[in-house]
Design a protein around this motif. Structure first.
Motif, PDB file in Angstrom:
ATOM      1  N   ASP A   1     -39.094 -40.840  18.193  1.00 48.03           N
ATOM      2  CA  ASP A   1     -38.838 -40.681  19.625  1.00 48.03           C
ATOM      3  C   ASP A   1     -39.213 -41.971  20.365  1.00 48.03           C
ATOM      4  N   GLU A   2     -39.102 -41.910  21.705  1.00 50.51           N
ATOM      5  CA  GLU A   2     -39.303 -43.125  22.488  1.00 50.51           C
ATOM      6  C   GLU A   2     -40.728 -43.649  22.384  1.00 50.51           C
ATOM      7  N   GLU A   3     -41.656 -42.756  22.056  1.00 45.65           N
ATOM      8  CA  GLU A   3     -43.047 -43.201  21.914  1.00 45.65           C
ATOM      9  C   GLU A   3     -43.334 -43.637  20.480  1.00 45.65           C
TER      10      GLU A   3
ATOM     11  N   ARG B   1     -29.668 -46.158  17.203  1.00 43.84           N
ATOM     12  CA  ARG B   1     -30.186 -45.408  18.356  1.00 43.84           C
ATOM     13  C   ARG B   1     -29.207 -44.291  18.670  1.00 43.84           C
TER      14      ARG B   1
ATOM     15  N   ARG C   1     -32.428 -38.028  25.839  1.00 42.90           N
ATOM     16  CA  ARG C   1     -33.567 -38.659  25.192  1.00 42.90           C
ATOM     17  C   ARG C   1     -33.036 -39.698  24.229  1.00 42.90           C
ATOM     18  N   ALA C   2     -33.639 -40.882  24.276  1.00 48.33           N
ATOM     19  CA  ALA C   2     -33.217 -41.897  23.330  1.00 48.33           C
ATOM     20  C   ALA C   2     -34.044 -41.736  22.070  1.00 48.33           C
TER      21      ALA C   2
ATOM     22  N   GLU D   1     -28.564 -40.855  21.397  1.00 46.08           N
ATOM     23  CA  GLU D   1     -29.004 -40.169  22.607  1.00 46.08           C
ATOM     24  C   GLU D   1     -28.912 -38.683  22.345  1.00 46.08           C
TER      25      GLU D   1
ATOM     26  N   ARG E   1     -37.928 -54.256  17.502  1.00 48.17           N
ATOM     27  CA  ARG E   1     -37.827 -53.230  18.545  1.00 48.17           C
ATOM     28  C   ARG E   1     -37.021 -53.756  19.723  1.00 48.17           C
TER      29      ARG E   1
ATOM     30  N   ARG F   1     -33.570 -52.259  21.173  1.00 45.59           N
ATOM     31  CA  ARG F   1     -33.416 -51.891  22.577  1.00 45.59           C
ATOM     32  C   ARG F   1     -32.172 -52.539  23.167  1.00 45.59           C
TER      33      ARG F   1
END
Lengths: 1053, 106
Positions: free
Chosen positions: A575-577, A651, A657-658, A653, A619, A623
């Motif tokens: 996840d994004e974190e 990536r 949520r990415a 969606e 990363r 992005r």
């Protein structure tokens, strides 16, 4: 005293008593029998006449029927009443018998009997006879009187008939009523005695008798005939005071002085409390005055009265303390009483309430009021809600219960019970709102909601439920749940329902298959929960959720998950974190963690510190561009090892949520494979070239060395000998160089097994140092050989060990060259526990500790790009490991490095052979064929073998060789055929094939001589054929040994 | 003519007295005897006596048949033994004694 008028003869006839009466004047008449007749007759006749007239008038006018009957029972006379009764004149009756008249036989028979009896007895007879008639019988009183004749016999009888029907009827009625009265009297529980005016008991009833018996009154007549007044006046005991009072009262009543008297008094027995009342009343009626004494046990009545009083008190307390308002009112609206609760509720004092009345309290504008009053008027009661006015002007809603009742005096009263329901109203409003709220929830709920009764029939279902079942509410209500929901599996819902309804369990969750009327099947999760009312299960309710889609999704997910877990590649979703949302089995396996518990801090934990920068760059790229692929190094959590990973990052969606998906693969093997491949490719080209060079050089070298040897066999002066020795030695040296080249070429052949022999490490060291001698000297490096004097041989593939040592020395050399200072290279050999070791120690800058772990990794190099392949140490390590030895490094940055190689000891072997003396002559002459396309090689062998006394033929190729072989006479065959492999025309291999075809076994006498053993074709052929292969250049004595020993091995004939 | 009064009461088992009183019309002694006899009967023979009153003026032949010489005269016909008491019957005790009424007033 005597009466002179009385004649003497009479006196003698009189008794003493009569005489006394006569004397006392109490006598009216004295009859003289002797004189009485004329006197009497006269009087009698006169009287008779007079009486006859009276009689006749009486008879003629009498309403009674009067007849005279003679002995023959025929009518002598009938009076007018009889004529009227018979409806015929007397003349028609006279002289007839009563049988001649229309009189029923049942009447005439007893009548005639009666008459005859009177004739016989001369006594008057009476009887009552029935005259049957239509309707009711008539009753006649019949009196038959004898009529004596003068002689004293009965001449006729007079019958008088009186209609007594009416009297009989009234008598009967009277008797009945008397019996009834007597029965009633006897049945009364009160003890009743009837007294006469004097107080004597005339009669008692049954209750009196019973009471008398029970109380031990020993009189068989129960007091009848005794004087009651005397009894009670005499009575003693606790109630003796009452006795005289009662007696006096009875007298007064008997005298008519008072009408009635009653006295209540206790009369307790030993076992119970009793009260009695004595009531004295005049017994009215004809005849003398009588008094009824009624003695009654009133215990029960008194106890009931007492209970009533207590009950009244209780009701009063209830009235005073009731939480509800209570008022006693009248139907007209007046108020008599109001209890404290009513006063508190309305805010008035009781006085005020009384004066206000209903009109002042009820909110007359309440539209419900008239209907309420009307209902109470009609039915006597009302129950419902009304608005009342309080003193402070506010309205209070009350629940009111009122009913009309009759008070003792017949006055109508109403009771009114009030309950303040304002709180309840508010609660009800809330409840209604809540109910509406829940109703909406139920209606709009996405889940099915249902209610069943105790028999399992639907009583309610919401729209979602309708949709789930595919039926409308009307189709569902009243039908058994199992029938509607799960005809596919009646037991599932049936059992769940039974369990809950029986109270066995309170709440169940079951999964039921649903069959819609359309035939479509669904699956739903149903909750079944008991509905309890006062502890009893009265039904069930619950929800039903359509699981069908979820199930399909689950199935797909399971399938996907299984497929993903089956992959060799690690697949993860981040996840994004940077936390792991999903990881398949391989992902966890590769990175060394349990996929059920991925590291909470995210994937950063896998990144070694030195790759942190690179990690952030990746990363950033992801992005920016959405994807990345490449090689990374990551730490395996289970053992902390850093491993190379091929990774693809993409990536996606999902719901805003990415997410990142990662596909990774352990690249260790791939890299190793690629290294091998690259090296193999590079070495293959070098090897091919070297193989060619070696082959080309070997033949001239072979000739040079062979001829030098040949020349040395003869006597030479010192100078020539020295020159020949130098030619031979340098030839050997050149041959060794070629041999080294061949070794390198052999690395390209993976399928070549390393040939391990006993190797002297000292010799290897000397050889390599000699090889690198020039380079080391020019690099200003001092070389110190420190070789152990007695070193055990090790079991090794010499060429491979040479390569390892070469690698280590070149690395040391390069490290020291980079350092600019004068370097020292120490090469040391030492016996070790299991064999022998070589140490290569340099005085270079040393290896940074962080590199120490990685220097054996393939393709890792600290050298500038282009200078190193990164393969040297890696390959060296795998070679030594393959030998069962160990390659180690020790270094401290700034203080040089020391590599060591441990190798196992070789098994001790006998010296293989004593070499034949090169100059001697063979013991036996052998016939040998030498086949080689190189004339120099051919010639050298021919001359040497001939010199040793053998018979040698030569051929330039296979074809020629075959000719010579077939041309040989019997017993003149070649014992040995020494052949080159690669020849123009028929090569060695084909020669071998031909010899096999001949089937004479000559192929077994073949020895190959080749300058290029690394050729794959040669290798293949040699694996099929175990012929000795000799490598060029070879020493001549080697050939001699084979040829001269071979006779043992391969006798011919 | 004669008439009889009959009564039966609670004490029906007691013997019924059958009495006959001969009188002479409305003569004073006869009337007194009738009244006295009724009182005695009511007091002592309540419901258990039958009284026949014979007027010698009306039934002179009975006087002769039954040997009656003076009036008023009370004859006890039953229960046995029979007895005769002449006079106005004003001495109740004497009459009661003569008639043999047992017990007297209780």
């Amino acid at each position: 005293m005597s009466d002179p008028q009385i004649p003497g003869h009479l006196l003698s006839l009189l008794t003493e008593s009569e005489l006394e009466a006569l004397r006392s004047g109490e006598v009216d008449t004295v009859l003289d029998p002797e004189r009485v007749s004329p006197f009497l007759l006269r009087g009698a006749q006169e009287a008779l006449r007079k009486r006859e007239q009276e009689f006749r008038a009486l008879v003629e006018n009498a309403p009674d029927l009067i007849v005279r009957l003679g002995h023959d029972l025929r009518f002598r006379y009938v009076n007018p009443a009889f004529e009227r009764w018979m409806k015929r004149p007397a003349e028609e009756i006279h002289g007839r018998s009563c049988l001649d008249l229309p009189i029923p036989v049942t009447f005439t028979d007893p009548w005639e009997r009666l008459c005859r009896q009177v004739f016989e007895t001369a006594q008057e007879e009476r009887a009552e006879l029935a005259w049957p008639s239509q309707g009711e019988d008539l009753f006649w009183s019949v009196r038959v009187v004898p009529e004596p004749t003068g002689s004293g016999s009965v001449g006729s009888v007079l019958a008088i008939l009186r209609d007594i029907t009416a009297r009989r009827v009234s008598e009967q009625k009277l008797r009945q009523s008397e019996e009834l009265l007597d029965g009633a009297l006897q049945a009364l529980s009160a003890h009743i005695a009837l007294l006469d005016s004097e107080g004597t008991i005339l009669a008692v009833n049954a209750a009196w008798k019973r009471f008398a018996e029970e109380n031990g009154w020993q009189d068989p007549q129960f007091g009848v005939g005794t004087n009651y007044l005397e009894v009670i006046e005499r009575a003693a005991g606790p109630n003796s005071a009452e006795g005289p009072r009662v007696a006096a009262a009875i007298r007064e009543v008997a005298e008519g002085a008072r009408d009635e008297f009653a006295l209540e008094y206790p009369c307790h027995s030993l076992t119970e409390r009793r009260w009695f009342v004595t009531r004295v009343t005049p017994f009215r009626g004809e005849g003398p005055v009588r008094v009824a004494v009624v003695h009654e046990n009133i215990t029960e009545r008194l106890l009931a009265e007492e209970a009533l009083r207590e009950s009244e008190a209780r009701y009063r307390r209830l009235f005073e303390s009731s939480m509800d308002g209570v008022m006693i009112t009248a139907p007209d609206g007046s108020i008599y009483e109001a209890n404290p609760a009513a006063c508190a509720m309305l805010g008035y004092a009781e006085e005020e309430i009384r004066s206000l009345g209903r009109a002042g309290l009820v909110d007359t504008s309440d539209p419900r009021l008239p209907a309420a009053l009307e209902q109470r008027r009609r039915t006597g009661q009302f129950r419902g809600e009304l608005l009342l006015r309080r003193k402070d002007g506010t309205r209070v809603p009350v629940e009111l219960s009122t009913s009309i009742y009759q008070e003792e005096a017949g006055v109508e009263r109403t009771s009114m019970i009030l309950r303040d329901v304002s709180e309840r109203k508010r609660a009800e409003d809330k409840l209604r709102a809540a109910e509406a709220h829940y109703r909406r929830l139920v209606t709009t709920a996405p889940q099915g909601i249902y209610v069943l009764d105790a028999e399992g029939r639907f009583t309610e279902i919401n729209p979602a439920g309708e949709q789930l079942l595919g039926r409308t509410t009307a189709e569902v209500l009243g039908h058994p749940v199992a029938e509607i929901i799960a005809p596919l599996d009646l037991d599932v819902i049936g059992e769940a329902f039974a369990q809950v309804i029986s109270g066995e369990s309170d709440n169940l969750m079951v999964e039921v298959p649903i069959l819609r009327p359309s035939g479509e099947e669904r699956v739903a999760a149903m909750s079944v929960t008991a509905i309890r009312e006062e502890g009893r299960v009265t039904g069930v309710h619950g929800t039903a959720r359509d699981l069908t889609e979820e199930r399909r999704r689950d199935d797909r997910m399971r399938l996907l998950s299984t497929a993903l877990d089956g992959l060799q590649e690690g697949v993860g979703i981040i996840d994004e974190e940077m936390r792991i949302v999903y990881a398949n089995a391989a992902y966890g396996r590769i990175l060394g963690f349990d996929i059920a518990h991925p590291p909470e801090s995210g994937i950063d934990v896998f990144v070694p510190d030195e790759y942190s920068h690179e990690y952030h760059e990746i990363r950033h790229i992801v992005r920016e561009t959405g994807s990345w692929r490449g090689l990374v190094r990551r730490k395996r959590l289970s053992d902390g090892r850093v491993i190379p990973l091929d990774i693809i990052i993409g990536r996606v969606e999902q719901e805003g949520r990415a997410l990142l998906f990662l596909i990774l693969q352990d690249a260790t093997e791939r890299i190793a494979r690629e290294q091998h491949l690259r090296r193999a490719e590079r070495l293959a080209s070098v090897g091919t070239m070297l193989g060619g060079v070696a082959h080309e050089l070997n033949n001239p070298l072979h000739a040079i060395i062979s001829f030098a040897q040949l020349l040395l066999l003869d006597e030479r002066n010192a100078e020539d000998r020295e020159a020949l020795e130098i030619i031979r030695r340098e030839g050997d040296r050149a041959a060794k160089i070629v041999s080294n080249l061949r070794l390198i070429a052999r690395q390209t052949q993976d399928d070549v097994e390393s040939q391990k022999n006993a190797v002297d490490l000292n010799e290897v060291v000397r050889h390599i140092l000699k090889l690198r001698g020039y380079s080391l000297r020019t690099s200003n490096i001092e070389v110190r050989e420190d070789l152990a004097a007695k070193l055990p041989p090790v079991l090794a593939d010499r060429s491979q060990i040479e390569q390892v040592l070469l690698n280590l020395i070149i690395n040391a050399e390069q490290a020291m060259v980079g350092a600019k200072d004068e370097g020292v290279l120490i090469v040391r050999t030492r016996p070790s526990r299991g064999g022998a070791s070589v140490f290569v120690v340099d005085s270079g800058p040393g290896i940074p500790s962080e590199y120490l772990e990685r220097i054996f990794d393939p393709f890792w190099t600290s050298k500038p790009t282009g200078e190193g392949t990164g393969l040297g140490l890696s390959l060296s390590q795998s070679i030594i490991a393959e030998h069962g030895g160990e390659l180690r490094v020790e270094s401290e940055f700034g203080k040089g490095a020391a590599f060591s190689v441990d190798l196992p000891r070789a098994p001790t072997q006998e010296q293989e052979h004593g070499l034949v003396g090169i100059g001697s002559t063979a013991e036996r002459s052998v016939r040998v064929l030498v086949v080689d396309d190189e004339p120099a090689v051919r010639r050298a062998l021919e001359r040497y073998l001939t010199r040793r006394g053998h018979k040698v033929d030569v051929a330039a190729d296979g074809q020629e060789a075959l000719h010579l072989i077939t041309a040989c006479a019997p017993r003149e065959e070649y014992e040995w055929i020494i052949s080159d492999l690669r020849m123009p025309g028929l090569g060695g291999d084909r020669l071998l094939a031909r010899l096999r075809e001949q089937g004479a076994g000559l192929e077994q006498r073949l020895v190959f001589l080749t300058g290029d053993a690394s050729n794959p074709d040669v290798q293949r052929m040699l694996s099929d054929f175990s012929a000795p292969v000799l490598l060029k250049p070879l020493r001549l004595e080697e050939i001699a040994r084979i040829v001269e020993s071979g006779t043992k091995k391969n006798p011919v004939g | 003519m004669s008439h009889a009064v009959s009564a039966q009461g609670v004490g029906a088992t007691e013997p019924t007295f059958h009495l006959r009183l001969y009188i002479a019309g409305d003569a004073p002694n006869s009337a007194a005897a009738v009244a006295n006899l009724r009182t005695i009967c009511r007091s002592y023979l309540k419901d258990r006596c039958r009284i026949e009153i014979v007027d010698v003026l009306r039934d002179p032949h009975r006087v002769l048949q039954e040997g009656v010489l003076i009036t008023p005269l009370l004859v006890k016909l039953a229960p046995a033994p029979s007895c005769r008491v002449a006079g106005t019957l004003s001495d109740t005790d004497k009459v009661v004694h003569a008639l043999g009424i047992a017990g007297g007033a209780a």
